[in-house]
Motif scaffolding. Structure first.
Motif, PDB file in Angstrom:
ATOM      1  N   VAL A 167       5.719  10.555  21.219  1.00 43.41           N
ATOM      2  CA  VAL A 167       5.635  10.649  19.751  1.00 43.41           C
ATOM      3  C   VAL A 167       4.830  11.866  19.283  1.00 43.41           C
ATOM      4  N   LYS A 168       4.461  12.741  20.184  1.00 42.05           N
ATOM      5  CA  LYS A 168       3.571  13.844  19.816  1.00 42.05           C
ATOM      6  C   LYS A 168       4.162  14.770  18.744  1.00 42.05           C
ATOM      7  N   ASP A 169       5.495  14.853  18.669  1.00 41.84           N
ATOM      8  CA  ASP A 169       6.121  15.753  17.697  1.00 41.84           C
ATOM      9  C   ASP A 169       6.265  15.134  16.308  1.00 41.84           C
ATOM     10  N   PHE A 170       5.843  13.876  16.161  1.00 36.28           N
ATOM     11  CA  PHE A 170       6.010  13.180  14.887  1.00 36.28           C
ATOM     12  C   PHE A 170       4.716  13.087  14.071  1.00 36.28           C
ATOM     13  N   GLY A 171       3.640  13.694  14.568  1.00 37.23           N
ATOM     14  CA  GLY A 171       2.365  13.596  13.855  1.00 37.23           C
ATOM     15  C   GLY A 171       1.640  12.286  14.101  1.00 37.23           C
ATOM     16  N   VAL A 172       2.095  11.538  15.103  1.00 36.82           N
ATOM     17  CA  VAL A 172       1.490  10.238  15.420  1.00 36.82           C
ATOM     18  C   VAL A 172       0.629  10.370  16.677  1.00 36.82           C
ATOM     19  N   HIS A 173      -0.591   9.832  16.615  1.00 36.73           N
ATOM     20  CA  HIS A 173      -1.506   9.848  17.753  1.00 36.73           C
ATOM     21  C   HIS A 173      -1.682   8.427  18.281  1.00 36.73           C
ATOM     22  N   ILE A 174      -1.699   8.300  19.597  1.00 35.66           N
ATOM     23  CA  ILE A 174      -1.922   6.999  20.230  1.00 35.66           C
ATOM     24  C   ILE A 174      -3.014   7.164  21.276  1.00 35.66           C
ATOM     25  N   THR A 175      -3.940   6.214  21.301  1.00 41.14           N
ATOM     26  CA  THR A 175      -5.039   6.291  22.252  1.00 41.14           C
ATOM     27  C   THR A 175      -5.388   4.910  22.782  1.00 41.14           C
TER      28      THR A 175
ATOM     29  N   GLY B 231       3.194  -7.923  23.252  1.00 43.14           N
ATOM     30  CA  GLY B 231       2.774  -7.967  21.847  1.00 43.14           C
ATOM     31  C   GLY B 231       2.476  -6.592  21.273  1.00 43.14           C
ATOM     32  N   PRO B 232       1.601  -5.798  21.933  1.00 46.13           N
ATOM     33  CA  PRO B 232       1.346  -4.447  21.425  1.00 46.13           C
ATOM     34  C   PRO B 232       2.595  -3.570  21.368  1.00 46.13           C
ATOM     35  N   ILE B 233       3.516  -3.755  22.332  1.00 45.68           N
ATOM     36  CA  ILE B 233       4.756  -2.969  22.291  1.00 45.68           C
ATOM     37  C   ILE B 233       5.569  -3.342  21.052  1.00 45.68           C
ATOM     38  N   HIS B 234       5.691  -4.650  20.774  1.00 40.93           N
ATOM     39  CA  HIS B 234       6.389  -5.087  19.556  1.00 40.93           C
ATOM     40  C   HIS B 234       5.745  -4.462  18.314  1.00 40.93           C
ATOM     41  N   MET B 235       4.417  -4.458  18.283  1.00 43.39           N
ATOM     42  CA  MET B 235       3.704  -3.913  17.122  1.00 43.39           C
ATOM     43  C   MET B 235       3.978  -2.415  16.964  1.00 43.39           C
ATOM     44  N   MET B 236       3.918  -1.687  18.057  1.00 46.48           N
ATOM     45  CA  MET B 236       4.129  -0.237  17.970  1.00 46.48           C
ATOM     46  C   MET B 236       5.551   0.087  17.526  1.00 46.48           C
ATOM     47  N   LYS B 237       6.522  -0.678  18.032  1.00 47.02           N
ATOM     48  CA  LYS B 237       7.902  -0.478  17.589  1.00 47.02           C
ATOM     49  C   LYS B 237       8.050  -0.743  16.094  1.00 47.02           C
ATOM     50  N   ALA B 238       7.265  -1.691  15.587  1.00 44.92           N
ATOM     51  CA  ALA B 238       7.370  -2.054  14.170  1.00 44.92           C
ATOM     52  C   ALA B 238       6.760  -1.013  13.242  1.00 44.92           C
ATOM     53  N   VAL B 239       5.693  -0.332  13.692  1.00 47.20           N
ATOM     54  CA  VAL B 239       5.008   0.608  12.781  1.00 47.20           C
ATOM     55  C   VAL B 239       5.472   2.049  12.957  1.00 47.20           C
ATOM     56  N   LEU B 240       6.049   2.397  14.084  1.00 48.63           N
ATOM     57  CA  LEU B 240       6.408   3.802  14.329  1.00 48.63           C
ATOM     58  C   LEU B 240       7.401   4.377  13.316  1.00 48.63           C
ATOM     59  N   PRO B 241       8.411   3.623  12.865  1.00 49.55           N
ATOM     60  CA  PRO B 241       9.307   4.208  11.852  1.00 49.55           C
ATOM     61  C   PRO B 241       8.562   4.659  10.598  1.00 49.55           C
ATOM     62  N   GLN B 242       7.605   3.855  10.131  1.00 45.85           N
ATOM     63  CA  GLN B 242       6.837   4.231   8.943  1.00 45.85           C
ATOM     64  C   GLN B 242       5.941   5.435   9.226  1.00 45.85           C
ATOM     65  N   MET B 243       5.318   5.457  10.393  1.00 48.48           N
ATOM     66  CA  MET B 243       4.429   6.574  10.732  1.00 48.48           C
ATOM     67  C   MET B 243       5.218   7.869  10.897  1.00 48.48           C
ATOM     68  N   ARG B 244       6.428   7.778  11.458  1.00 46.06           N
ATOM     69  CA  ARG B 244       7.277   8.971  11.550  1.00 46.06           C
ATOM     70  C   ARG B 244       7.659   9.461  10.160  1.00 46.06           C
ATOM     71  N   LYS B 245       7.968   8.524   9.285  1.00 45.07           N
ATOM     72  CA  LYS B 245       8.332   8.871   7.911  1.00 45.07           C
ATOM     73  C   LYS B 245       7.174   9.590   7.216  1.00 45.07           C
TER      74      LYS B 245
ATOM     75  N   GLU C 217       0.794  -1.234   0.000  1.00 43.93           N
ATOM     76  CA  GLU C 217       0.000   0.000   0.000  1.00 43.93           C
ATOM     77  C   GLU C 217       0.826   1.282   0.000  1.00 43.93           C
ATOM     78  N   GLY C 218       2.115   1.172   0.317  1.00 45.87           N
ATOM     79  CA  GLY C 218       2.964   2.356   0.347  1.00 45.87           C
ATOM     80  C   GLY C 218       2.827   3.188   1.604  1.00 45.87           C
ATOM     81  N   LYS C 219       1.998   2.736   2.525  1.00 46.82           N
ATOM     82  CA  LYS C 219       1.800   3.482   3.767  1.00 46.82           C
ATOM     83  C   LYS C 219       1.062   2.596   4.771  1.00 46.82           C
ATOM     84  N   LEU C 220       1.006   3.068   6.004  1.00 52.95           N
ATOM     85  CA  LEU C 220       0.213   2.414   7.047  1.00 52.95           C
ATOM     86  C   LEU C 220      -0.327   3.517   7.940  1.00 52.95           C
ATOM     87  N   ASP C 221      -1.628   3.721   7.895  1.00 51.03           N
ATOM     88  CA  ASP C 221      -2.231   4.854   8.595  1.00 51.03           C
ATOM     89  C   ASP C 221      -2.668   4.543  10.019  1.00 51.03           C
ATOM     90  N   VAL C 222      -3.199   3.327  10.226  1.00 48.45           N
ATOM     91  CA  VAL C 222      -3.786   3.003  11.527  1.00 48.45           C
ATOM     92  C   VAL C 222      -3.376   1.599  11.957  1.00 48.45           C
TER      93      VAL C 222
END
Length: 269
Positions: free
Chosen positions: A162-170, A106-120, A70-75
């Motif tokens: 991560v607030k300065d990277f445009g990423v929201h977590i809830t 598990g969720p921590i592993h997932m967040m570590k995996a997607v954050l580089p793309q979301m920061r990008k 998809e070239g991206k991952l939004d959520v």
């Protein structure tokens, strides 16, 4: 504007499947994950990827596939989880570690995996599915409550980091919903010679009686849709019956011992 790309862990059934179906119906590109893809050969609600939240290699492969396609991952929706019941003293510690590995690590592993793309991308949303049970210590469900409570605190922390990277977590905390979590839940045995035999046995019956009395998971799906379409998501969301949400109000409003007495009365302990 292109459709948002969503990845849901534990997407083959229950709350995860309900969220995926609702989002796909509303124009999202949805990927779900499951530990055993061969068990879902007839699944056609949305695309399923084989992945285990306790296996970093499979997480890396699944996230890479979504981004490659998809070239991206939004959520990211961290939904995969397992249950556990039993007296703390009698619950095998390897079972305690197993639940923490799925529900917390598990969720921590997932967040570590997607954050580089979301920061990008300079954008992204992570929704951690916790539980109303994570806001309180429940008798004979303490380990489950602890995993969800810990995930809620990690959510609060990561939001700030991560607030300065445009990423929201809830954090989205459901109450009791009709899912298949009971089928995979670990129950410590009710031992004949256990000092907890009567109290735990009665509590277990009460828990099992309520398994099929939960709310429709579509309510969680609608809340997820609302969060995705919110410009600045809140720290915490709760979804459940009035009494489930009111219990959280009472937890904060009442003295600790008074609230503890309410729980003891509810569980007939």
């Amino acid at each position: 504007m292109s459709s948002k790309v969503v990845l849901i862990t534990g997407g083959s059934s229950g709350i995860g499947k309900s969220i995926g179906l609702f989002l796909k119906t509303n124009g999202f590109i949805v990927y779900g994950t499951t530990r055993k893809l061969n068990k879902h050969s007839s699944f056609n609600s949305f695309e399923l990827l084989e992945m285990d939240v306790t296996d970093v290699g499979t997480i890396r492969d699944a996230v890479s596939k979504v981004i490659s396609n998809e070239g991206k991952l939004d959520v990211l929706i961290n939904n995969a989880g397992i249950g556990i019941t039993g007296p703390i003293e009698e619950t095998p510690h390897d079972e305690i570690l197993k639940v923490f590995d799925t529900n917390f690590n598990g969720p921590i592993h997932m967040m570590k995996a997607v954050l580089p793309q979301m920061r990008k991308q300079k954008s992204g949303l992570i929704i951690n599915i916790t539980s109303i049970a994570g806001y309180m210590g429940l008798p004979y469900r303490g380990v489950y409550s602890a995993t969800k409570g810990a995930l809620g605190l990690i959510t609060e922390t990561l939001r700030m980091e991560v607030k300065d990277f445009g990423v929201h977590i809830t954090n989205l905390a459901p109450g009791d919903f009709v899912t298949n979590i009971a089928s995979g839940r670990y129950h410590s045995p009710v031992f004949e010679n256990s000092p907890y035999k009567s109290a735990y046995g009665n509590t277990l019956e009460l828990i099992n009686e309520g398994v099929h009395d939960g709310e429709d998971p579509i309510l969680v799906a609608r809340t997820v849709f609302k969060i995705i379409n919110t410009k600045k998501p809140k720290v915490h969301y709760k979804v459940g019956t009035f009494m489930q949400k009111f219990s959280l109000f009472l937890k904060n409003a009442l003295p600790d011992k008074v609230y503890e007495k309410l729980l003891l009365n509810h569980y007939k302990l």
